[in-house]
Design an enzyme around this catalytic site. Structure first.
Site, PDB file in Angstrom:
ATOM      1  N   ARG A  79      53.942 -43.178 112.352  1.00 40.96           N
ATOM      2  CA  ARG A  79      52.887 -42.189 112.062  1.00 40.96           C
ATOM      3  C   ARG A  79      53.000 -41.694 110.619  1.00 40.96           C
ATOM      4  O   ARG A  79      51.992 -41.507 109.941  1.00 40.96           O
ATOM      5  CB  ARG A  79      52.986 -41.013 113.037  1.00 40.96           C
ATOM      6  CG  ARG A  79      52.621 -41.413 114.465  1.00 40.96           C
ATOM      7  CD  ARG A  79      53.034 -40.363 115.477  1.00 40.96           C
ATOM      8  NE  ARG A  79      52.336 -39.102 115.332  1.00 40.96           N
ATOM      9  CZ  ARG A  79      52.795 -37.931 115.764  1.00 40.96           C
ATOM     10  NH1 ARG A  79      53.966 -37.850 116.360  1.00 40.96           N
ATOM     11  NH2 ARG A  79      52.083 -36.848 115.600  1.00 40.96           N
ATOM     12  N   ARG A  91      40.998 -39.088 108.425  1.00 40.45           N
ATOM     13  CA  ARG A  91      42.369 -39.489 108.141  1.00 40.45           C
ATOM     14  C   ARG A  91      42.414 -40.726 107.253  1.00 40.45           C
ATOM     15  O   ARG A  91      43.503 -41.209 106.935  1.00 40.45           O
ATOM     16  CB  ARG A  91      43.072 -39.830 109.454  1.00 40.45           C
ATOM     17  CG  ARG A  91      44.211 -38.886 109.825  1.00 40.45           C
ATOM     18  CD  ARG A  91      44.526 -39.194 111.251  1.00 40.45           C
ATOM     19  NE  ARG A  91      45.784 -38.815 111.729  1.00 40.45           N
ATOM     20  CZ  ARG A  91      45.971 -37.829 112.616  1.00 40.45           C
ATOM     21  NH1 ARG A  91      44.989 -37.060 112.970  1.00 40.45           N
ATOM     22  NH2 ARG A  91      47.146 -37.623 113.120  1.00 40.45           N
ATOM     23  N   LYS A 112      49.007 -28.364 111.453  1.00 43.32           N
ATOM     24  CA  LYS A 112      47.536 -28.290 111.588  1.00 43.32           C
ATOM     25  C   LYS A 112      47.134 -27.647 112.917  1.00 43.32           C
ATOM     26  O   LYS A 112      46.255 -26.800 112.964  1.00 43.32           O
ATOM     27  CB  LYS A 112      46.912 -29.697 111.510  1.00 43.32           C
ATOM     28  CG  LYS A 112      47.201 -30.438 110.221  1.00 43.32           C
ATOM     29  CD  LYS A 112      46.471 -31.772 110.164  1.00 43.32           C
ATOM     30  CE  LYS A 112      46.977 -32.815 111.144  1.00 43.32           C
ATOM     31  NZ  LYS A 112      48.352 -33.303 110.865  1.00 43.32           N
ATOM     32  N   ARG A 120      55.667 -35.075 123.608  1.00 40.21           N
ATOM     33  CA  ARG A 120      54.605 -36.071 123.439  1.00 40.21           C
ATOM     34  C   ARG A 120      55.229 -37.454 123.300  1.00 40.21           C
ATOM     35  O   ARG A 120      56.257 -37.615 122.659  1.00 40.21           O
ATOM     36  CB  ARG A 120      53.786 -35.747 122.181  1.00 40.21           C
ATOM     37  CG  ARG A 120      52.478 -35.056 122.479  1.00 40.21           C
ATOM     38  CD  ARG A 120      51.830 -34.534 121.221  1.00 40.21           C
ATOM     39  NE  ARG A 120      51.475 -35.572 120.252  1.00 40.21           N
ATOM     40  CZ  ARG A 120      50.759 -35.337 119.160  1.00 40.21           C
ATOM     41  NH1 ARG A 120      50.323 -34.124 118.893  1.00 40.21           N
ATOM     42  NH2 ARG A 120      50.472 -36.317 118.329  1.00 40.21           N
ATOM     43  N   ARG A 149      59.443 -30.931 118.871  1.00 46.03           N
ATOM     44  CA  ARG A 149      58.225 -30.304 119.408  1.00 46.03           C
ATOM     45  C   ARG A 149      58.108 -30.516 120.918  1.00 46.03           C
ATOM     46  O   ARG A 149      58.391 -31.595 121.435  1.00 46.03           O
ATOM     47  CB  ARG A 149      57.003 -30.918 118.713  1.00 46.03           C
ATOM     48  CG  ARG A 149      55.682 -30.411 119.268  1.00 46.03           C
ATOM     49  CD  ARG A 149      54.549 -30.633 118.310  1.00 46.03           C
ATOM     50  NE  ARG A 149      54.191 -32.034 118.155  1.00 46.03           N
ATOM     51  CZ  ARG A 149      53.216 -32.455 117.340  1.00 46.03           C
ATOM     52  NH1 ARG A 149      52.553 -31.588 116.606  1.00 46.03           N
ATOM     53  NH2 ARG A 149      52.939 -33.731 117.249  1.00 46.03           N
TER      54      ARG A 149
HETATM   55  P1  AMP Z   1      47.480 -36.101 116.192  1.00 44.81           P
HETATM   56  O1  AMP Z   1      47.542 -35.313 117.436  1.00 44.81           O
HETATM   57  O2  AMP Z   1      46.476 -35.565 115.211  1.00 44.81           O
HETATM   58  O3  AMP Z   1      48.833 -36.327 115.562  1.00 44.81           O
HETATM   59  O4  AMP Z   1      46.921 -37.558 116.604  1.00 44.81           O
HETATM   60  C1  AMP Z   1      47.607 -38.361 117.538  1.00 44.81           C
HETATM   61  C2  AMP Z   1      47.187 -39.814 117.372  1.00 44.81           C
HETATM   62  O5  AMP Z   1      45.785 -39.945 117.627  1.00 44.81           O
HETATM   63  C3  AMP Z   1      47.389 -40.400 115.987  1.00 44.81           C
HETATM   64  O6  AMP Z   1      48.701 -40.859 115.772  1.00 44.81           O
HETATM   65  C4  AMP Z   1      46.382 -41.541 116.020  1.00 44.81           C
HETATM   66  O7  AMP Z   1      46.839 -42.637 116.783  1.00 44.81           O
HETATM   67  C5  AMP Z   1      45.216 -40.919 116.767  1.00 44.81           C
HETATM   68  N1  AMP Z   1      44.277 -40.236 115.841  1.00 44.81           N
HETATM   69  C6  AMP Z   1      43.973 -38.912 115.804  1.00 44.81           C
HETATM   70  N2  AMP Z   1      43.061 -38.660 114.858  1.00 44.81           N
HETATM   71  C7  AMP Z   1      42.797 -39.826 114.254  1.00 44.81           C
HETATM   72  C8  AMP Z   1      41.956 -40.233 113.177  1.00 44.81           C
HETATM   73  N3  AMP Z   1      41.191 -39.344 112.511  1.00 44.81           N
HETATM   74  N4  AMP Z   1      41.941 -41.539 112.833  1.00 44.81           N
HETATM   75  C9  AMP Z   1      42.671 -42.455 113.491  1.00 44.81           C
HETATM   76  N5  AMP Z   1      43.501 -42.154 114.507  1.00 44.81           N
HETATM   77  C10 AMP Z   1      43.566 -40.856 114.892  1.00 44.81           C
END
Ligand code: AMP
Length: 212
Positions: A170, A87, A13, A159, A126
């Site tokens: 996740r 999400r 994404k 990360r 990553r």
């Molecule tokens: P990402 O970078 O999109 O993988 O997001 C990293 C972390 O941020 C996720 O594992 C969640 O803990 C939190 N997060 C990001 N977007 C959302 C969302 N829409 N709903 C809930 N948690 C989120």
């Protein structure tokens, strides 16, 4: 056209959003990036979100929803990509009503399809530039000099949530809460599934085709 881009962690994404920003002048609204900025800045929101993120769990809906609502307040004419939001189905429902209130529309919900077997390797390998946010992969897209960003010379980091135990949580959260969004968007005629395997450029070509 405004779009939702969704898929499992590691589906690409962020990579695809960056191309849409560069080539189609879209605005990326990444809830993950927004949370990471809040955590870095130690804001009250960052303090609330951190423990969930570190554990690989979703941040509670009400926190995410109010953060997105605030970002959409500033929305001008530029087309936007919602990257990583919604999400969960309650987030999608909240989005629907907030867009209605603001007179905005989402044209497509694009699902990046990548087999689960591929994701762990993508995520553990990553590396992200601590300075400009560019992403690399230790084998699939290594930097020219180990640990250094090609673009800005910044230090590459892993990360905190890209370690195996956290990744598993996740992926579980994705299967439980995010995968059901496919039928949510399909029911509304907005879903397009895009094959996320293969070269970045090939995925981008399929993605932009699906936006037509
Ligand atoms: P990402 O970078 O999109 O993988 O997001 C990293 C972390 O941020 C996720 O594992 C969640 O803990 C939190 N997060 C990001 N977007 C959302 C969302 N829409 N709903 C809930 N948690 C989120």
């Amino acid at each position: 056209m405004n779009i939702v881009l969704f898929g499992a962690p590691g589906a690409g994404k962020g990579t695809q959003s960056a191309l849409l920003v560069e080539r189609m002048r879209m605005k990326q609204i990444s809830t993950g990036d927004l949370f990471r900025a809040h955590v870095k800045g130690q804001t009250p929101l960052g303090v609330k979100a951190k423990s969930y993120m570190d554990a690989g769990q979703l941040v509670p809906d009400e926190i995410v929803i109010s953060m997105v609502e605030e970002v959409l307040e500033d929305q001008q004419d530029q087309n936007f990509i919602l990257d990583g939001f919604p999400r969960t189905v309650p987030q999608a429902e909240a989005l629907e009503s907030m867009l209605k209130r603001k007179g905005l529309q989402i044209g497509r919900a694009l699902f990046l399809e990548v087999p689960m077997s591929e994701l762990m390797g993508r995520l553990t390998g990553r590396r992200v530039c601590s300075s400009c946010g560019a992403t690399y992969h230790v084998t699939a897209k290594p930097p020219k000099a180990k640990g250094i960003c090609d673009l800005c010379g910044g230090i590459l980091e892993q990360r905190k949530d890209d370690h195996e135990e956290v990744i598993q949580s996740r992926l579980d959260a994705y299967t439980r809460s995010t995968a059901p969004l496919k039928s949510y968007f399909a029911d509304r005629g907005m879903l397009r599934e895009v094959q996320g395997m293969g070269e970045t450029e090939a995925v981008y070509a399929r993605l932009t085709q699906a936006m037509k």
